[in-house]
Design a protein around this motif. Structure first.
Motif, PDB file in Angstrom:
ATOM      1  N   SER A  59       0.859  -1.234   0.176  1.00  0.00           N
ATOM      2  CA  SER A  59      -0.192   0.013  -0.005  1.00  0.00           C
ATOM      3  C   SER A  59       0.992   1.238  -0.042  1.00  0.00           C
ATOM      4  O   SER A  59       0.435   2.326  -0.424  1.00  0.00           O
ATOM      5  CB  SER A  59      -0.993   0.069   1.132  1.00  0.00           C
ATOM      6  N   VAL A  88      -2.542  -9.679  -2.159  1.00  0.00           N
ATOM      7  CA  VAL A  88      -3.799  -9.256  -2.735  1.00  0.00           C
ATOM      8  C   VAL A  88      -3.676  -7.802  -3.157  1.00  0.00           C
ATOM      9  O   VAL A  88      -4.235  -7.463  -4.547  1.00  0.00           O
ATOM     10  CB  VAL A  88      -4.697  -9.361  -1.581  1.00  0.00           C
ATOM     11  N   THR A  89      -2.929  -6.841  -2.634  1.00  0.00           N
ATOM     12  CA  THR A  89      -2.916  -5.453  -3.183  1.00  0.00           C
ATOM     13  C   THR A  89      -2.191  -5.698  -4.614  1.00  0.00           C
ATOM     14  O   THR A  89      -2.495  -5.201  -5.604  1.00  0.00           O
ATOM     15  CB  THR A  89      -2.182  -4.715  -2.277  1.00  0.00           C
ATOM     16  N   LEU A  91      -1.774  -8.178  -6.803  1.00  0.00           N
ATOM     17  CA  LEU A  91      -2.959  -8.857  -7.690  1.00  0.00           C
ATOM     18  C   LEU A  91      -4.036  -7.891  -8.007  1.00  0.00           C
ATOM     19  O   LEU A  91      -4.106  -7.809  -9.286  1.00  0.00           O
ATOM     20  CB  LEU A  91      -3.321 -10.025  -7.226  1.00  0.00           C
ATOM     21  N   GLU A  92      -4.384  -7.111  -7.232  1.00  0.00           N
ATOM     22  CA  GLU A  92      -5.609  -6.271  -7.578  1.00  0.00           C
ATOM     23  C   GLU A  92      -4.992  -5.118  -8.356  1.00  0.00           C
ATOM     24  O   GLU A  92      -5.737  -4.606  -9.296  1.00  0.00           O
ATOM     25  CB  GLU A  92      -6.000  -5.657  -6.397  1.00  0.00           C
ATOM     26  N   ARG A  93      -3.680  -4.797  -8.413  1.00  0.00           N
ATOM     27  CA  ARG A  93      -2.871  -3.724  -9.397  1.00  0.00           C
ATOM     28  C   ARG A  93      -2.667  -4.351 -10.475  1.00  0.00           C
ATOM     29  O   ARG A  93      -2.094  -3.898 -11.523  1.00  0.00           O
ATOM     30  CB  ARG A  93      -1.749  -3.344  -8.568  1.00  0.00           C
ATOM     31  N   GLY A  94      -2.872  -5.923 -10.684  1.00  0.00           N
ATOM     32  CA  GLY A  94      -2.754  -6.245 -12.130  1.00  0.00           C
ATOM     33  C   GLY A  94      -1.228  -6.911 -12.022  1.00  0.00           C
ATOM     34  O   GLY A  94      -0.594  -7.361 -13.125  1.00  0.00           O
ATOM     35  N   GLU A 110      -8.174 -17.708  -3.188  1.00  0.00           N
ATOM     36  CA  GLU A 110      -8.150 -16.151  -3.407  1.00  0.00           C
ATOM     37  C   GLU A 110      -7.213 -15.566  -4.100  1.00  0.00           C
ATOM     38  O   GLU A 110      -7.680 -14.736  -5.196  1.00  0.00           O
ATOM     39  CB  GLU A 110      -8.093 -15.419  -1.978  1.00  0.00           C
ATOM     40  N   LEU A 114      -8.194 -13.603  -7.760  1.00  0.00           N
ATOM     41  CA  LEU A 114      -7.623 -12.249  -8.178  1.00  0.00           C
ATOM     42  C   LEU A 114      -6.769 -12.097  -9.278  1.00  0.00           C
ATOM     43  O   LEU A 114      -6.736 -11.192 -10.269  1.00  0.00           O
ATOM     44  CB  LEU A 114      -7.101 -11.788  -6.810  1.00  0.00           C
ATOM     45  N   GLU A 117      -8.889 -12.464 -12.352  1.00  0.00           N
ATOM     46  CA  GLU A 117      -9.809 -11.150 -12.725  1.00  0.00           C
ATOM     47  C   GLU A 117      -8.897  -9.768 -12.908  1.00  0.00           C
ATOM     48  O   GLU A 117      -9.414  -9.016 -13.759  1.00  0.00           O
ATOM     49  CB  GLU A 117     -10.332 -10.505 -11.147  1.00  0.00           C
ATOM     50  N   HIS A 118      -7.874  -9.765 -12.589  1.00  0.00           N
ATOM     51  CA  HIS A 118      -7.165  -8.557 -12.983  1.00  0.00           C
ATOM     52  C   HIS A 118      -5.796  -8.994 -14.061  1.00  0.00           C
ATOM     53  O   HIS A 118      -5.034  -7.796 -14.155  1.00  0.00           O
ATOM     54  CB  HIS A 118      -6.499  -8.126 -11.530  1.00  0.00           C
TER      55      HIS A 118
END
Length: 337
Positions: A59, A88-89, A91-94, A110, A114, A117-118
């Motif tokens: 983050s 997680v962060t 992966l959420e950013r691709g 999980e 992710l 999805e990303h």
């Protein structure tokens, strides 16, 4: 590739993978994640590697990155749940996530969801190929000279010594390559087989396969050793590499001042001379070889004490010895090539 490296609460002393990537990999390291050292720089802790800011977590990484590398590998290779938020962060950013754990991130529901999805990729470098076989005892047939690093214990500098020797040989004009057998070497070199995750019957065969794959195209192969022949947990991996590689020469790696097995302190380490006899004797029925050089990690010693320790270590192995980081590898290369 632009990367961040996760090394929570382990940097630099117990973050061998992080240090290896910082020192040898062809990546632009944007940040190192370590809650304990956040707000400092890599250069505040280690002087001879790529510098980068140390931050508290993903983050706090504002710059764009291509991948998050898990830069620690605890005993047993498990996944620490305190890392989950950072993965997680990422992966959420691709971003891709690259790990060398026995816990495969690609099998975590999980993380897999992710990534899909990303658009990120989960790369578990400790996952071996599925088509491995037993050794045929033919590694000695390649044209290359095969040099294997062996250790008195885990985390004594085998990977570092392997990388330093291969680079020094290449700089001297030789066609040299690294044969990576562990997660850090694989991350650095971009290929290899994780021997400590291989079925025991196939460990020697996996090393032989890598050597035969590249051995006729190179002048020298530097095989990354693992564990130690006396280690209560990892000796089987060490023996598999020793017999599979069928090396022409050995380099014994040791950390100055260490007297007990790391993480197994009830086991005292034998004398250095004992290691020389053990490695040469165990290799002999498969291929005669010798400890031709010694590499000593003196990072915890002041200059004068380090010089004395290296001289004593050289006498014990009865071969040229040096600290590859502190002194360079000229003397070792001369003895080996």
């Amino acid at each position: 590739m632009r990367v961040a490296i996760l090394a929570h609460e382990k940097f630099p002393g117990d973050a061998k993978t992080a240090l290896g990537v910082l020192r040898y990999a062809d990546h632009d390291v944007v940040a190192v994640l370590d809650r304990d050292s956040a707000g400092t720089q890599v250069g505040d802790h280690v002087a001879d590697v790529q510098d980068a800011p140390i931050v508290s977590g993903m983050s706090a990484v504002d710059a764009s990155i291509d991948a998050l590398i898990i830069g620690v590998a605890p005993i047993g290779g498990g996944f620490d749940e305190s890392w989950r938020a950072d993965v997680v962060t990422a992966l959420e950013r691709g971003c891709d996530v690259i790990a060398g754990l026995h816990y495969f991130l690609s099998e975590d529901e999980e993380f897999a969801r992710l990534a899909e999805e990303h658009g990120g990729e989960l790369r578990d470098v400790r996952k071996p190929p599925e088509d491995l076989t037993v050794s045929q005892g033919r590694a000695d047939e390649v044209d290359a000279e095969v040099i294997l690093t062996v250790g008195t214990d885990c985390n004594t500098g085998k990977m570092t010594t392997t990388m330093e020797l291969a680079r020094a040989a290449a700089e001297a004009g030789h066609d040299a390559a690294v044969v990576p057998t562990g997660q850090t070497g694989i991350m650095i070199e971009g290929w290899g087989i994780p021997i400590d995750r291989t079925i025991s019957d196939f460990t020697a065969g996996a090393v032989e396969r890598m050597i035969r794959e590249v051995g006729d195209d190179r002048e020298y192969l530097f095989v990354e050793g693992q564990g130690s022949i006396v280690h209560p947990a990892y000796s089987a991996v060490t023996c598999g590499i020793l017999h599979g590689a069928m090396p022409d020469k050995l380099v014994l790696c040791h950390e100055a001042g260490r007297e007990a097995i790391h993480g197994y302190e009830s086991f005292e380490m034998p004398a250095i001379e004992t290691y020389v006899d053990l490695y040469e004797g165990l290799a002999a029925p498969v291929r005669e070889t010798e400890v031709a050089a010694g590499a000593l990690n003196t990072s915890e010693y002041p200059e004068t004490a380090a010089a004395d320790a290296i001289a004593e270590f050289g006498d014990a192995v009865d071969a040229p010895a040096a600290d590859p980081i502190r002194q360079g590898t000229d003397e070792l290369v001369e003895a080996l090539l």
